[in-house]
Design a protein around this motif. Sequence first.
Motif, PDB file in Angstrom:
ATOM      1  N   VAL A 542     127.307  -9.714  89.385  1.00 52.01           N
ATOM      2  CA  VAL A 542     126.100 -10.064  88.629  1.00 52.01           C
ATOM      3  C   VAL A 542     125.118 -10.652  89.641  1.00 52.01           C
ATOM      4  CG1 VAL A 542     125.108 -11.546  86.857  1.00 52.01           C
ATOM      5  CG2 VAL A 542     127.319 -10.449  86.466  1.00 52.01           C
ATOM      6  N   VAL A 577     125.474  -5.493  87.770  1.00 51.32           N
ATOM      7  CA  VAL A 577     124.531  -5.993  86.763  1.00 51.32           C
ATOM      8  C   VAL A 577     123.443  -6.768  87.495  1.00 51.32           C
ATOM      9  CG1 VAL A 577     124.197  -7.555  84.823  1.00 51.32           C
ATOM     10  CG2 VAL A 577     126.219  -6.090  84.905  1.00 51.32           C
ATOM     11  N   ARG A 579     120.368  -9.172  86.923  1.00 54.47           N
ATOM     12  CA  ARG A 579     119.646 -10.023  85.969  1.00 54.47           C
ATOM     13  C   ARG A 579     118.232 -10.207  86.482  1.00 54.47           C
ATOM     14  NH1 ARG A 579     120.343 -11.791  80.602  1.00 54.47           N
ATOM     15  NH2 ARG A 579     119.211 -13.735  80.306  1.00 54.47           N
ATOM     16  N   LEU A 748     123.492 -10.669  78.587  1.00 56.34           N
ATOM     17  CA  LEU A 748     124.154 -10.531  79.885  1.00 56.34           C
ATOM     18  C   LEU A 748     125.597 -10.088  79.676  1.00 56.34           C
ATOM     19  CD1 LEU A 748     123.969 -10.853  82.951  1.00 56.34           C
ATOM     20  CD2 LEU A 748     124.591 -13.257  82.673  1.00 56.34           C
ATOM     21  N   ILE A 752     127.408  -6.621  81.124  1.00 60.97           N
ATOM     22  CA  ILE A 752     128.666  -6.531  81.864  1.00 60.97           C
ATOM     23  C   ILE A 752     129.597  -5.516  81.199  1.00 60.97           C
ATOM     24  CG2 ILE A 752     130.723  -7.819  82.564  1.00 60.97           C
ATOM     25  CD1 ILE A 752     128.882 -10.317  82.758  1.00 60.97           C
ATOM     26  N   VAL A 769     134.240 -10.534  87.631  1.00 64.66           N
ATOM     27  CA  VAL A 769     132.785 -10.682  87.606  1.00 64.66           C
ATOM     28  C   VAL A 769     132.422 -11.731  88.656  1.00 64.66           C
ATOM     29  CG1 VAL A 769     130.786 -11.349  86.231  1.00 64.66           C
ATOM     30  CG2 VAL A 769     132.641 -10.038  85.184  1.00 64.66           C
ATOM     31  N   GLU A 771     129.322 -13.525  91.206  1.00 65.57           N
ATOM     32  CA  GLU A 771     127.898 -13.844  91.155  1.00 65.57           C
ATOM     33  C   GLU A 771     127.261 -13.783  92.543  1.00 65.57           C
ATOM     34  OE1 GLU A 771     127.047 -17.005  87.680  1.00 65.57           O
ATOM     35  OE2 GLU A 771     128.319 -17.776  89.280  1.00 65.57           O
TER      36      GLU A 771
END
Length: 859
Positions: A542, A577, A579, A748, A752, A769, A771
């Motif tokens: 992410v 992903v 953001r 969000l 995912i 996942v 970051e």
Amino acid sequence: MYRRISLSVLLLILLLGTSAAFAERAVMPFADYRSESWYLPQSPAVTSGPASSFFNPAAWSMTDHGAGDFWFDDQDFRYGLDNYGFSFGRDLGFSMNTSTFGTPDDNYKIYDYMLGLSHGTRAGTFGMGYRWANGETQRTPREQAISAGFISRHNRWVTLGTSGVWSVESGAAQYVFDMGIRPLGRPWLTVFGDYTANDDQAFFKDGYWGAGLEVRPISGIHLGVKARQQLGTDEVEYSATIGLTLKNLNVTGMPHYDNNDDLISTSYLVRTNPPFPGLPIGNKGPLLGKKNNYYPINLENKVVTYQKFQYFDDTHVAWLDLLNLLDRVVESEQLQGVAINMAGMRCRTSLLWEFRQKIDEIKASGKEVIIHLDRAGAGLYYLASSADRITMDPYGGVSLPGMVLSRSYLKGTLEKLGIGFQAHRYFKYKSAVETLSRDSMSDADREQRQRIVDVIYETLRDDTAQSRNLSEDQFDGIIDEMGELVTREALESGLIDASARWDQLGKWLKEERQASLAASCIIDNPREFYDDQWGPNLKIPVVYAVGGCAMDTGIKGRATSAYLRSLVNDPNVAAVVLRADSPGGDPLPSDLVTDAVMQLKKAGKPVIVSQGDVAASGGYWISMEGTKILTTPLTITGSIGVISGWLYDDGIAAKAGLTSDSVQRGEHADMYGKVSFPFLGGIPRRPMNNEELDRAEKLIRGMYADFVGAVAKGRGMTVDAVGEVAQGRVWMGGDAIEHGLCDSFGSLSDAIDLARQTAGVSDWRKVDVVEYPPRPLFQMPSFMPGLPALFGFGDRINDRLMRSLMTEPEAMPEVETINLPSGLDMMDANFLRHLNESAGQPVMMVAPDMLPDGWREMN
């Protein structure tokens, strides 16, 4: 992967190269893998966990939890257990194995011990241990020894193990190489084998082999068989495996037969926290039904945002952390409900909607949701209204004044200061610079801002009214007739259910629900079973592109694009992903990020864009190439347009008593000459001439055409279709979906899930996942004041300078204060600075006063 496997094999070859040409030993001076490992259902690298660590210390860490294993067999030489042992630990472990030798008439015991260290990941571990023994070692010699081993699992099909034991008292050594293969990539079928050689054996000639297989028709049922060359002969011994796993306990029985099918003994292995899951049964039933527990989540005075500091940060709550917790609430069969304290909580606008979606999911799972407030504005109350029950502090209140989006204009202020401004605005709705060029709202800007107000108001009203069983007219009446409600009025109006305090919740639950508040351990993080899926987990990064579009701040175009490019060739990355939460800015960092997104898609890795509060202008540029774009009803997006402007000295220098001079080469070089002000920076000395204005227009229109064309290509639309929704117009999320700029509403969490689905990742595959950027460790405190402010010199100089700018020099004693517009804040100052620093170059950004309240503080 192959480099690590090669390293393990090379180490094994080096270890075997130390073999000496001695006569073959009948008995090793330490626990012998060939004859004393029958309690293992498979080879060490396949069995893994503490049980295997006695023969490969790397096995301790090949599990996600510390564990304890116990084994014994049913041989009956004398009273009590004859052969038994145990092992426990993970990174630090201890093992003991007791062996009985001799006959029923003449037997003796030896106790072998090992203390070791192990470390690694599910992709590979390394361990070392120290062995010693006591008991009747004079009859069967035991020597102190060092043990070391590797386990390599770099894919879901193969595991490799390499281990060795070296005596520190003699040249004795033993080497074990084992392998497991899963032809289907799943634990349904595992084939394994091992090969053992001593220091006095030729590895490929005199060693001993073993082999076997295991099947798991369903999770928690283990059936298998293994065979091994009998010590000192060419005959074969074998054992069967029958195992059962329930939750965190595994019991396995292994009858052991000789070459004539005669039963020698039966070994039993009991494992706690085994590295594989149990039978697929839940906790419900006559004895394990749903318990009357409500899980408490205290978000009092917290800021819910994207990331937080890893340590010493009690202010922020990271959204992914909270999502993980809420997901476990949904899945838990031990909970009747959840109680959330939102007193004083602050939250990003888009996350209010996402949080509300998750609360609806908890309710759909059959659990009650209770939310406590003290004071709440419209946004926080919108979130809380989705609960089954709302309580409010007796002296709290709800503020529902309606929605307003105001704008301040600095044209008159700039004129008083002596700063000129030329607006490079050629598109109907691209209104960012109107705050500098106008003194009131243009019709086009009023149109798009009214739409923002209408959508936000109607979204909050409609969802809230439905949740609280109010009509739209009733809700409108509360806003228009009351606006500010104290707790008593909120209760009478049906906005809340009770006047209460958070610390009274436990008593109320006991009296009204015959329930209690649960301990946090009731929904601990779920197990990650290393044996259920060999190899590293797939990853879905992410990536947060949050803030203004800049090279080294905000979305950090250089670093973010470099990280995205690094994922292109990472075999463990299934999808990404992104953001996007940015009002735009510099086109270059926006395009760097977009180009990296395109490279990922070309490599077959989907990129799902999840839009936050605002993904407009440059923020939409970084969105447009997403495989899918998810937005929210409260997101401001679009603003496909380009703008610029030129601030210049129109008397400010003269008012300040400043003069400047310059030399130049180049016809237009003086356009970039600046008048510099102490502590304030500089502005150009003159306006653009007609030739320069024409050039600026050509650049802006050219970039606009590029922007429209890029959106058309990324979204699969025609240029004309994009042109109809462009011209700098901002859109709310629902409008953007309708016009083809986004695909659907989604959080969000939805992004995912969609990334996983789009990448074709099976439900059974484990996904991590991760970051980016990584969370900083902690916030560095600031102990020193800025140098210009030292002793107040900076304040005094700036105050004197501003006085001189705002009045005629001779009138300074009778200074007239200029009241700056109330809407002017740090965001406006940053906007002015960015516009000035862009030096007339095209920029892609929306007006800062379109951003939600507190947007920058939430970053």
